[in-house]
Each structure stands twice: as C-alpha cells, then as structure tokens.
Design a protein around this motif. Structure first.
Motif, PDB file in Angstrom:
ATOM      1  N   CYS A 210      -1.622   3.723   4.827  1.00 25.27           N
ATOM      2  CA  CYS A 210      -3.092   3.655   4.193  1.00 25.27           C
ATOM      3  C   CYS A 210      -4.025   3.040   4.986  1.00 25.27           C
ATOM      4  CB  CYS A 210      -2.877   3.315   2.756  1.00 25.27           C
ATOM      5  SG  CYS A 210      -2.419   1.660   2.604  1.00 25.27           S
TER       6      CYS A 210
ATOM      7  N   PHE B 216       1.638  12.836   6.749  1.00 25.22           N
ATOM      8  CA  PHE B 216       0.308  12.016   7.079  1.00 25.22           C
ATOM      9  C   PHE B 216      -0.084  12.533   8.403  1.00 25.22           C
ATOM     10  CE2 PHE B 216       2.468   9.162   3.898  1.00 25.22           C
ATOM     11  CZ  PHE B 216       1.200   8.775   3.129  1.00 25.22           C
TER      12      PHE B 216
ATOM     13  N   ASP C 112     -10.966   6.320   4.591  1.00 20.25           N
ATOM     14  CA  ASP C 112     -10.651   5.828   3.197  1.00 20.25           C
ATOM     15  C   ASP C 112     -12.300   6.212   2.873  1.00 20.25           C
ATOM     16  OD1 ASP C 112     -10.055   4.791   0.906  1.00 20.25           O
ATOM     17  OD2 ASP C 112      -9.767   3.002   1.456  1.00 20.25           O
TER      18      ASP C 112
ATOM     19  N   TRP D  61      -8.304   1.604  -0.609  1.00 17.15           N
ATOM     20  CA  TRP D  61      -7.784   0.271  -0.130  1.00 17.15           C
ATOM     21  C   TRP D  61      -8.315  -0.886   0.395  1.00 17.15           C
ATOM     22  CZ3 TRP D  61      -2.846   1.432  -1.651  1.00 17.15           C
ATOM     23  CH2 TRP D  61      -2.451   2.935  -1.792  1.00 17.15           C
TER      24      TRP D  61
ATOM     25  N   GLY E 299       0.819  -1.327  -0.107  1.00 15.74           N
ATOM     26  CA  GLY E 299       0.193   0.134  -0.035  1.00 15.74           C
ATOM     27  C   GLY E 299       0.833   1.473   0.090  1.00 15.74           C
TER      28      GLY E 299
ATOM     29  N   THR F  60      -0.942   8.786  12.742  1.00 18.60           N
ATOM     30  CA  THR F  60      -0.186   7.597  12.092  1.00 18.60           C
ATOM     31  C   THR F  60       1.305   7.422  12.471  1.00 18.60           C
ATOM     32  OG1 THR F  60       0.310   8.721   9.888  1.00 18.60           O
ATOM     33  CG2 THR F  60      -1.587   7.715   9.994  1.00 18.60           C
TER      34      THR F  60
END
Length: 265
Positions: A19, A79, A24, A29, A15, A83
């Motif tokens: 991700c 990001f 999402d 994904w 990925g 994360t």
C-alpha cells in the motif's frame, strides 16, 4: 552517560499489500506511513539487527529465516505491476537466526531455521518505509500454526535477551484483520470496541497484560476483529518480550476500522 537500556519491542501495522508504494489520492495510508517512517527516530539507538515476526508466515513450530541475502516474496495479488518490482536488499543474519532458535529451544519451545526462505510483504513493505536504506540485518520469524497465544507469549519471553544486544523485536500484523470488515462502516463501531480493549490490555502492567492477552478471544468484538488470529499473534510475541509498560504509539482509522500499534519498554 550512554543509554544502555534495551531496545523496546513493538507491534506495528504493516498495512495492506504494497500500500505505501502505490498512488494514494485520499491519503488512506498517510498516517500509518508517517508512523513507520518515524520509527528509527523513536529509538534511543540504531538497531544492530531486526527480528520481525510476520503474520504472513505460519509453520509447525517456530521458524527463522537463515539466508545471508534473503530474497523477497511478493505474496499479494492483483496489485499494479510495479509493486512486483519493489526491491529491499537488506542482509540477513544467520547468526541471529541461530541464536534466536537456540533461545527458544532452551525454553522448551520448537524452533528451526529455513536457510532458503525470503521475506514476505509483512516484512519488507513496512521495513522499506521505516528503514529505507536496507542496511540493518533482518531475520523473519514465523507464527506457529497452532495459533496458541500462550506459546507466542512464551516465545517473546524467551527472545527478550536479544533486546539487550541491540536487536529490535518487531511484531508485524494488524490490530484489526477481518477482510470482510474493511471499507464497511458497519465494522467501525466493533473495531473501536476491540481496539479500546486491546489498548487497555497492552498498556496494563506485564502480569495483567499477559492474562488479558491469553484470553483475548473473550474480549468484546474479538472474533469480529480477528476471525482468525494470525495477524494478532505477532503482538503476543512483542508483548511477551517485555516486562515493562506498554504504550499505544499509533492509532487511526483505516478503511473504516480502528488500527493501532504498540510499544513495550
């Protein structure tokens, strides 16, 4: 009778960055995450350990992580803050690192162990999806910085005996990795072209598979798919670790490009 066949070797897509742990809304994904989540159930037995080759670690000669409790390397940028707080406290395996390095050296290949290096996102992101309990020992293996496909196939061949001992050999990369091509529909057709070639090569018998992969740069749209091949070379190791048939086990279009994963029995 118990199944005593060796574990397969696999090439998995990891990925983009973290991700699978971000919002999402379009489901970009989802199919890849579903594939990774189902990986343990696709195996005849639970791995005793995982040796995973990451396209995000390049060294002179091959190198293996030797830490008993490897930390995480957040080698992605811009990001969301959460994360960088992801955790994956899987144990390492200095014993597996030592054996893997020995197998390479016995085959005349350069190998070393880094006792301090952690696991990069090409490792902990997909494994956090596939093995969320973080209870399988992990050793990461680097890509050799010369990017020679023959060397990586030979490394896979040397490491193949680990499969008989319950070690799952995973190549972690992307079958298409051109940062300019993601989210650009002009790259869909060439990515499909290369993906079709790669699938035919991976699913060929072992001898033809090796010859095709050695000459991957001559494949149609090869350098469109991989301007630099560090994300393809983990496949070479996984393919080299098997004399059995290959099979495409994941296929999809992500960010306008064809992405595949492969299993070698």
């Amino acid at each position: 009778m118990p199944d005593t066949s060796p574990l397969p070797s696999l090439f998995i897509p990891h990925g983009g960055g973290p991700c699978f742990f971000m919002d999402d809304p379009t489901g970009r994904w989802t199919s890849m995450e579903t594939f990774l989540r189902g990986l343990p159930q696709s195996l005849a037995e639970r791995p005793k350990a995982i040796l995973i080759i990451s396209g995000h670690w390049e060294t002179e000669g091959f190198c293996f992580t030797g830490a008993e409790a490897p930390e995480l390397i957040y080698d992605y940028y811009n990001f969301p803050p959460h994360t960088y707080e992801l955790r994956y406290a899987a144990p390492g395996s200095p014993e597996l690192a030592s054996r893997a390095a020995t197998l390479l050296r016995e085959a005349g290949l350069p190998a070393s162990i880094d006792p301090d290096r952690g696991l990069d996102h090409g490792v902990f992101v997909p494994l956090k999806v596939a093995f969320p309990d973080a209870d399988v020992p992990i050793v990461e293996m680097s890509v050799e910085q010369g990017l020679d496909p023959a060397l990586h196939i030979a490394a896979g061949r040397a490491l193949a005996p680990l499969r008989d001992d319950g070690v799952l050999i995973l190549g972690s990369g992307m079958s298409f990795h051109n940062m300019r091509g993601f989210n650009d529909s002009r790259f869909t057709a060439p990515s499909d072209t290369f993906d079709a070639w790669l699938t035919e090569a991976a699913e060929a018998d072992a001898g033809a598979r090796v010859q095709a992969l050695l000459n991957w740069g001559d494949a149609p749209a090869a350098r469109v798919a991989h301007p630099r091949e560090e994300h393809l070379l983990p496949l070479m190791v996984a393919a080299g670790a098997s004399e059995g048939p290959g099979e495409r086990v994941f296929s999809g279009h992500v960010m306008e490009t064809a992405i595949s994963g492969f299993r070698f029995s």
